[in-house]
Motif scaffolding. Structure first.
Motif, PDB file in Angstrom:
ATOM      1  N   ARG A  56     -35.495  11.115  19.022  1.00  0.00           N
ATOM      2  CA  ARG A  56     -36.334  12.066  18.287  1.00  0.00           C
ATOM      3  C   ARG A  56     -35.478  12.838  17.270  1.00  0.00           C
ATOM      4  O   ARG A  56     -35.851  13.002  16.115  1.00  0.00           O
ATOM      5  N   ALA A  57     -34.316  13.296  17.716  1.00  0.00           N
ATOM      6  CA  ALA A  57     -33.420  14.054  16.828  1.00  0.00           C
ATOM      7  C   ALA A  57     -32.890  13.183  15.695  1.00  0.00           C
ATOM      8  O   ALA A  57     -32.818  13.636  14.538  1.00  0.00           O
ATOM      9  N   LEU A  58     -32.528  11.950  15.992  1.00  0.00           N
ATOM     10  CA  LEU A  58     -32.025  11.041  14.958  1.00  0.00           C
ATOM     11  C   LEU A  58     -33.101  10.729  13.917  1.00  0.00           C
ATOM     12  O   LEU A  58     -32.822  10.703  12.717  1.00  0.00           O
ATOM     13  N   LEU A  59     -34.321  10.494  14.377  1.00  0.00           N
ATOM     14  CA  LEU A  59     -35.411  10.228  13.442  1.00  0.00           C
ATOM     15  C   LEU A  59     -35.693  11.446  12.565  1.00  0.00           C
ATOM     16  O   LEU A  59     -35.885  11.314  11.355  1.00  0.00           O
ATOM     17  N   GLY A  60     -35.714  12.627  13.181  1.00  0.00           N
ATOM     18  CA  GLY A  60     -35.931  13.845  12.406  1.00  0.00           C
ATOM     19  C   GLY A  60     -34.839  14.057  11.366  1.00  0.00           C
ATOM     20  O   GLY A  60     -35.104  14.464  10.232  1.00  0.00           O
ATOM     21  N   ALA A  61     -33.600  13.757  11.741  1.00  0.00           N
ATOM     22  CA  ALA A  61     -32.472  13.934  10.822  1.00  0.00           C
ATOM     23  C   ALA A  61     -32.515  12.937   9.665  1.00  0.00           C
ATOM     24  O   ALA A  61     -31.949  13.198   8.601  1.00  0.00           O
ATOM     25  N   ALA A  62     -33.188  11.818   9.841  1.00  0.00           N
ATOM     26  CA  ALA A  62     -33.260  10.798   8.791  1.00  0.00           C
ATOM     27  C   ALA A  62     -34.278  11.132   7.703  1.00  0.00           C
ATOM     28  O   ALA A  62     -34.226  10.558   6.609  1.00  0.00           O
ATOM     29  N   ILE A  63     -35.181  12.042   7.971  1.00  0.00           N
ATOM     30  CA  ILE A  63     -36.287  12.301   7.038  1.00  0.00           C
ATOM     31  C   ILE A  63     -35.803  12.844   5.692  1.00  0.00           C
ATOM     32  O   ILE A  63     -36.237  12.386   4.639  1.00  0.00           O
ATOM     33  N   GLY A  64     -34.922  13.829   5.698  1.00  0.00           N
ATOM     34  CA  GLY A  64     -34.418  14.399   4.440  1.00  0.00           C
ATOM     35  C   GLY A  64     -33.738  13.365   3.554  1.00  0.00           C
ATOM     36  O   GLY A  64     -34.095  13.218   2.368  1.00  0.00           O
ATOM     37  N   PRO A  65     -32.760  12.622   4.077  1.00  0.00           N
ATOM     38  CA  PRO A  65     -32.131  11.593   3.257  1.00  0.00           C
ATOM     39  C   PRO A  65     -33.098  10.505   2.783  1.00  0.00           C
ATOM     40  O   PRO A  65     -32.986  10.020   1.652  1.00  0.00           O
ATOM     41  N   LEU A  66     -34.057  10.133   3.630  1.00  0.00           N
ATOM     42  CA  LEU A  66     -35.055   9.151   3.195  1.00  0.00           C
ATOM     43  C   LEU A  66     -35.910   9.700   2.057  1.00  0.00           C
ATOM     44  O   LEU A  66     -36.272   8.968   1.138  1.00  0.00           O
ATOM     45  N   ALA A  67     -36.234  10.981   2.110  1.00  0.00           N
ATOM     46  CA  ALA A  67     -37.027  11.605   1.043  1.00  0.00           C
ATOM     47  C   ALA A  67     -36.263  11.561  -0.279  1.00  0.00           C
ATOM     48  O   ALA A  67     -36.854  11.288  -1.332  1.00  0.00           O
ATOM     49  N   ILE A  68     -34.970  11.821  -0.223  1.00  0.00           N
ATOM     50  CA  ILE A  68     -34.153  11.763  -1.439  1.00  0.00           C
ATOM     51  C   ILE A  68     -34.077  10.331  -1.952  1.00  0.00           C
ATOM     52  O   ILE A  68     -34.225  10.075  -3.151  1.00  0.00           O
ATOM     53  N   GLU A  69     -33.887   9.395  -1.041  1.00  0.00           N
ATOM     54  CA  GLU A  69     -33.769   7.981  -1.407  1.00  0.00           C
ATOM     55  C   GLU A  69     -35.044   7.448  -2.055  1.00  0.00           C
ATOM     56  O   GLU A  69     -34.977   6.680  -3.009  1.00  0.00           O
ATOM     57  N   ARG A  70     -36.201   7.845  -1.554  1.00  0.00           N
ATOM     58  CA  ARG A  70     -37.476   7.306  -2.039  1.00  0.00           C
ATOM     59  C   ARG A  70     -38.097   8.103  -3.190  1.00  0.00           C
ATOM     60  O   ARG A  70     -39.067   7.647  -3.799  1.00  0.00           O
ATOM     61  N   ALA A  71     -37.547   9.290  -3.502  1.00  0.00           N
ATOM     62  CA  ALA A  71     -38.097  10.129  -4.572  1.00  0.00           C
ATOM     63  C   ALA A  71     -37.826   9.482  -5.924  1.00  0.00           C
ATOM     64  O   ALA A  71     -36.867   8.744  -6.075  1.00  0.00           O
ATOM     65  N   PRO A  72     -38.643   9.740  -6.902  1.00  0.00           N
ATOM     66  CA  PRO A  72     -39.840  10.556  -6.915  1.00  0.00           C
ATOM     67  C   PRO A  72     -41.122   9.768  -6.644  1.00  0.00           C
ATOM     68  O   PRO A  72     -42.188  10.349  -6.528  1.00  0.00           O
ATOM     69  N   ALA A  73     -41.019   8.462  -6.507  1.00  0.00           N
ATOM     70  CA  ALA A  73     -42.223   7.642  -6.374  1.00  0.00           C
ATOM     71  C   ALA A  73     -42.931   7.819  -5.035  1.00  0.00           C
ATOM     72  O   ALA A  73     -44.148   7.682  -4.951  1.00  0.00           O
ATOM     73  N   THR A  74     -42.172   8.120  -3.992  1.00  0.00           N
ATOM     74  CA  THR A  74     -42.743   8.202  -2.650  1.00  0.00           C
ATOM     75  C   THR A  74     -42.298   9.481  -1.970  1.00  0.00           C
ATOM     76  O   THR A  74     -41.129   9.852  -2.042  1.00  0.00           O
ATOM     77  N   ARG A  75     -43.249  10.161  -1.331  1.00  0.00           N
ATOM     78  CA  ARG A  75     -42.926  11.336  -0.524  1.00  0.00           C
ATOM     79  C   ARG A  75     -42.817  10.908   0.936  1.00  0.00           C
ATOM     80  O   ARG A  75     -43.532  10.036   1.390  1.00  0.00           O
ATOM     81  N   ILE A  76     -41.910  11.535   1.658  1.00  0.00           N
ATOM     82  CA  ILE A  76     -41.658  11.218   3.061  1.00  0.00           C
ATOM     83  C   ILE A  76     -41.956  12.453   3.904  1.00  0.00           C
ATOM     84  O   ILE A  76     -41.584  13.565   3.533  1.00  0.00           O
ATOM     85  N   GLY A  77     -42.578  12.248   5.048  1.00  0.00           N
ATOM     86  CA  GLY A  77     -42.832  13.350   5.972  1.00  0.00           C
ATOM     87  C   GLY A  77     -42.859  12.829   7.396  1.00  0.00           C
ATOM     88  O   GLY A  77     -42.960  11.621   7.629  1.00  0.00           O
ATOM     89  N   ALA A  78     -42.742  13.746   8.356  1.00  0.00           N
ATOM     90  CA  ALA A  78     -42.779  13.343   9.761  1.00  0.00           C
ATOM     91  C   ALA A  78     -43.510  14.376  10.588  1.00  0.00           C
ATOM     92  O   ALA A  78     -43.444  15.582  10.317  1.00  0.00           O
ATOM     93  N   ILE A  79     -44.199  13.880  11.602  1.00  0.00           N
ATOM     94  CA  ILE A  79     -44.858  14.725  12.587  1.00  0.00           C
ATOM     95  C   ILE A  79     -44.190  14.419  13.925  1.00  0.00           C
ATOM     96  O   ILE A  79     -44.209  13.279  14.385  1.00  0.00           O
ATOM     97  N   ASP A  80     -43.584  15.424  14.508  1.00  0.00           N
ATOM     98  CA  ASP A  80     -42.927  15.307  15.810  1.00  0.00           C
ATOM     99  C   ASP A  80     -43.934  15.779  16.853  1.00  0.00           C
ATOM    100  O   ASP A  80     -44.163  16.974  17.014  1.00  0.00           O
ATOM    101  N   ILE A  81     -44.563  14.836  17.536  1.00  0.00           N
ATOM    102  CA  ILE A  81     -45.640  15.126  18.478  1.00  0.00           C
ATOM    103  C   ILE A  81     -45.038  15.408  19.851  1.00  0.00           C
ATOM    104  O   ILE A  81     -44.401  14.539  20.436  1.00  0.00           O
TER     105      ILE A  81
END
Length: 114
Positions: A56-81
């Motif tokens: 869970r922590a590793l996936l959450g930590a990956a979100i910011g870098p993935l958002a930078i990598e995929r910007a500006p065409a794609t937005r990235i978000g996560a829901i930690d249920i």
């Protein structure tokens, strides 16, 4: 049906959103690769409640870098249920991230009501 599956079905009216679900025992690298390859203006990761804490922590930590990598065409978000989360609250959080055009790289934790 899992909360993530219920939310995915409820948000079918947002065609630009692609949902990736992390389930217990999932491979972190596989999930990240799936998010990298996903089409759509918004890629949303839903981390199921049974996913181990470290994963869970590793996936959450990956979100910011993935958002930078995929910007500006794609937005990235996560829901930690979290265990005991209310499905309507998970849906509201996912809908917010899917339609908030100025929001990317965020992880929203949905926990049970106190």
């Amino acid at each position: 049906m899992t909360i993530a599956a219920t939310v995915r079905a409820a948000l079918a009216d947002i065609p630009a959103a692609t949902f990736v679900v992390a389930e217990p025992g999932c491979g972190i690298i596989d999930i990240v690769d799936e998010m990298r390859a996903a089409d759509g203006a918004v890629v949303m990761l839903m981390i199921e409640s049974g996913v181990a804490g470290l994963d869970r922590a590793l996936l959450g930590a990956a979100i910011g870098p993935l958002a930078i990598e995929r910007a500006p065409a794609t937005r990235i978000g996560a829901i930690d249920i979290r265990e005991g989360a209310v499905p309507d609250h998970v849906e509201a959080a996912a809908r917010f991230l899917a339609v908030a055009r100025s929001t990317t790289g965020q992880v929203l934790v949905v926990a049970p009501e106190s």
